[in-house]
Design a protein around this motif. Structure first.
Motif, PDB file in Angstrom:
ATOM      1  N   TRP A   1      16.546   8.674  -4.544  1.00 45.14           N
ATOM      2  CA  TRP A   1      16.574   7.619  -3.528  1.00 45.14           C
ATOM      3  C   TRP A   1      15.238   6.878  -3.476  1.00 45.14           C
ATOM      4  CZ3 TRP A   1      13.774   6.804   1.003  1.00 45.14           C
ATOM      5  CH2 TRP A   1      14.266   5.798   1.842  1.00 45.14           C
ATOM      6  N   VAL A   2      14.149   7.639  -3.465  1.00 50.39           N
ATOM      7  CA  VAL A   2      12.811   7.035  -3.389  1.00 50.39           C
ATOM      8  C   VAL A   2      12.558   6.139  -4.601  1.00 50.39           C
ATOM      9  CG1 VAL A   2      10.327   7.529  -3.484  1.00 50.39           C
ATOM     10  CG2 VAL A   2      11.802   8.825  -1.926  1.00 50.39           C
ATOM     11  N   THR A   3      12.818   6.648  -5.791  1.00 48.42           N
ATOM     12  CA  THR A   3      12.550   5.834  -6.987  1.00 48.42           C
ATOM     13  C   THR A   3      13.438   4.590  -7.005  1.00 48.42           C
ATOM     14  OG1 THR A   3      14.048   7.184  -8.323  1.00 48.42           O
ATOM     15  CG2 THR A   3      11.724   7.771  -8.390  1.00 48.42           C
ATOM     16  N   ASN A   4      14.684   4.724  -6.559  1.00 47.05           N
ATOM     17  CA  ASN A   4      15.570   3.554  -6.527  1.00 47.05           C
ATOM     18  C   ASN A   4      15.121   2.536  -5.484  1.00 47.05           C
ATOM     19  OD1 ASN A   4      17.235   4.267  -8.651  1.00 47.05           O
ATOM     20  ND2 ASN A   4      18.582   5.477  -7.352  1.00 47.05           N
ATOM     21  N   MET A   5      14.619   2.992  -4.346  1.00 50.90           N
ATOM     22  CA  MET A   5      14.101   2.072  -3.332  1.00 50.90           C
ATOM     23  C   MET A   5      12.906   1.294  -3.879  1.00 50.90           C
ATOM     24  SD  MET A   5      15.367   1.428  -0.466  1.00 50.90           S
ATOM     25  CE  MET A   5      17.066   1.831  -0.263  1.00 50.90           C
ATOM     26  N   LEU A   6      12.039   1.980  -4.592  1.00 44.81           N
ATOM     27  CA  LEU A   6      10.870   1.298  -5.167  1.00 44.81           C
ATOM     28  C   LEU A   6      11.297   0.268  -6.220  1.00 44.81           C
ATOM     29  CD1 LEU A   6       8.368   4.276  -5.457  1.00 44.81           C
ATOM     30  CD2 LEU A   6       8.374   2.428  -3.765  1.00 44.81           C
ATOM     31  N   LYS A   7      12.279   0.630  -7.044  1.00 47.27           N
ATOM     32  CA  LYS A   7      12.785  -0.319  -8.044  1.00 47.27           C
ATOM     33  C   LYS A   7      13.441  -1.522  -7.363  1.00 47.27           C
ATOM     34  CE  LYS A   7      13.659   3.189 -11.557  1.00 47.27           C
ATOM     35  NZ  LYS A   7      14.697   3.976 -12.234  1.00 47.27           N
TER      36      LYS A   7
ATOM     37  N   SER B   1       0.838  -1.211   0.000  1.00 47.11           N
ATOM     38  CA  SER B   1       0.000   0.000   0.000  1.00 47.11           C
ATOM     39  C   SER B   1       0.869   1.255   0.000  1.00 47.11           C
ATOM     40  CB  SER B   1      -0.938   0.005   1.216  1.00 47.11           C
ATOM     41  OG  SER B   1      -0.203   0.125   2.425  1.00 47.11           O
ATOM     42  N   VAL B   2       2.027   1.193   0.644  1.00 45.69           N
ATOM     43  CA  VAL B   2       2.955   2.331   0.657  1.00 45.69           C
ATOM     44  C   VAL B   2       3.546   2.517  -0.739  1.00 45.69           C
ATOM     45  CG1 VAL B   2       5.138   3.183   1.599  1.00 45.69           C
ATOM     46  CG2 VAL B   2       3.464   2.115   3.113  1.00 45.69           C
ATOM     47  N   VAL B   3       3.880   1.415  -1.403  1.00 43.49           N
ATOM     48  CA  VAL B   3       4.393   1.495  -2.780  1.00 43.49           C
ATOM     49  C   VAL B   3       3.355   2.183  -3.665  1.00 43.49           C
ATOM     50  CG1 VAL B   3       5.046   0.159  -4.827  1.00 43.49           C
ATOM     51  CG2 VAL B   3       5.892  -0.533  -2.568  1.00 43.49           C
ATOM     52  N   GLU B   4       2.114   1.761  -3.522  1.00 42.15           N
ATOM     53  CA  GLU B   4       1.036   2.329  -4.344  1.00 42.15           C
ATOM     54  C   GLU B   4       0.868   3.832  -4.084  1.00 42.15           C
ATOM     55  OE1 GLU B   4      -3.675   1.517  -4.551  1.00 42.15           O
ATOM     56  OE2 GLU B   4      -2.414  -0.285  -4.670  1.00 42.15           O
ATOM     57  N   LYS B   5       0.862   4.237  -2.815  1.00 38.99           N
ATOM     58  CA  LYS B   5       0.705   5.656  -2.478  1.00 38.99           C
ATOM     59  C   LYS B   5       1.890   6.475  -3.005  1.00 38.99           C
ATOM     60  CE  LYS B   5      -1.771   4.880   1.849  1.00 38.99           C
ATOM     61  NZ  LYS B   5      -1.616   4.922   3.318  1.00 38.99           N
ATOM     62  N   THR B   6       3.088   5.933  -2.852  1.00 38.60           N
ATOM     63  CA  THR B   6       4.277   6.660  -3.277  1.00 38.60           C
ATOM     64  C   THR B   6       4.299   6.812  -4.794  1.00 38.60           C
ATOM     65  OG1 THR B   6       5.439   5.726  -1.388  1.00 38.60           O
ATOM     66  CG2 THR B   6       6.794   6.733  -3.074  1.00 38.60           C
ATOM     67  N   GLN B   7       3.975   5.733  -5.502  1.00 38.69           N
ATOM     68  CA  GLN B   7       3.966   5.808  -6.962  1.00 38.69           C
ATOM     69  C   GLN B   7       2.871   6.746  -7.464  1.00 38.69           C
ATOM     70  OE1 GLN B   7       3.835   1.599  -7.906  1.00 38.69           O
ATOM     71  NE2 GLN B   7       6.017   1.598  -8.380  1.00 38.69           N
ATOM     72  N   ALA B   8       1.792   6.883  -6.704  1.00 34.03           N
ATOM     73  CA  ALA B   8       0.722   7.794  -7.108  1.00 34.03           C
ATOM     74  C   ALA B   8       1.206   9.243  -7.100  1.00 34.03           C
ATOM     75  CB  ALA B   8      -0.479   7.639  -6.174  1.00 34.03           C
ATOM     76  N   VAL B   9       2.154   9.548  -6.230  1.00 37.61           N
ATOM     77  CA  VAL B   9       2.675  10.914  -6.152  1.00 37.61           C
ATOM     78  C   VAL B   9       3.359  11.304  -7.458  1.00 37.61           C
ATOM     79  CG1 VAL B   9       4.356  12.410  -4.993  1.00 37.61           C
ATOM     80  CG2 VAL B   9       2.911  10.881  -3.640  1.00 37.61           C
ATOM     81  N   PHE B  10       4.153  10.396  -8.011  1.00 41.88           N
ATOM     82  CA  PHE B  10       4.847  10.752  -9.259  1.00 41.88           C
ATOM     83  C   PHE B  10       4.282  10.026 -10.475  1.00 41.88           C
ATOM     84  CE2 PHE B  10       7.586   6.997  -9.315  1.00 41.88           C
ATOM     85  CZ  PHE B  10       7.760   6.701  -7.968  1.00 41.88           C
TER      86      PHE B  10
END
Length: 148
Positions: free
Chosen positions: A75-81, A42-51
């Motif tokens: 950093w955020v995008t790399n953590m998600l990847k 759910s955190v991945v989904e919320k974070t990706q919704a921002v960008f």
């Protein structure tokens, strides 16, 4: 986005963001100790919704705000990847570990068998030789002597 990943309350406006950025050592410590293997979906989904799935635009937009924000966006995008790749690779790593354990057990059994075979002496084998084997062995030895 970093606050979402770190499960902290999200700053509401620029003063909140500036206040959060007043503690760079804390931000760096949080980033360095962050475990990217355990991000809640759910955190991945919320974070990706921002960008909205557009990493490059998100990073560029953040860098236009300030260099630190751009670095945090990277950093955020790399953590998600990393999290996405880890979730795909983890089952393979688990299977590899299981296969390695099976291999080690089989190798230990083979090594033990080879030790037992190595301890059987030629004399011991000859003691169990049947008359038929004796004839074959002597004929082979005689044939070897003729070739030399």
């Amino acid at each position: 986005c970093m606050h979402l990943l770190l499960n902290k309350s999200v700053p509401k406006d620029w003063p909140d963001i500036k206040n959060a950025l007043n503690y760079p050592k804390k931000i760096i410590a949080d980033a360095l100790s962050y475990d990217g293997t355990k991000i809640d979906p759910s955190v991945v989904e919320k974070t990706q919704a921002v960008f909205q799935g557009d990493d490059a635009s998100f990073i560029t937009s953040a860098k236009n705000g300030c260099i630190a924000a751009g670095d945090i966006a990277v950093w955020v995008t790399n953590m998600l990847k990393y999290n996405k790749v880890y979730k795909e690779i983890k089952p393979l790593m688990d299977r590899q570990a299981e296969a390695q354990a099976i291999f080690e057990t089989a190798k230990a059994a083979v090594d033990a068998s080879q030790k037992r075979v190595a301890t059987v002496s030629y004399t011991h084998l000859r003691a169990h030789e049947t008359p038929e084997h004796l004839v074959c062995r002597l004929l082979l030895e005689k044939k070897k002597k003729k070739k030399k």
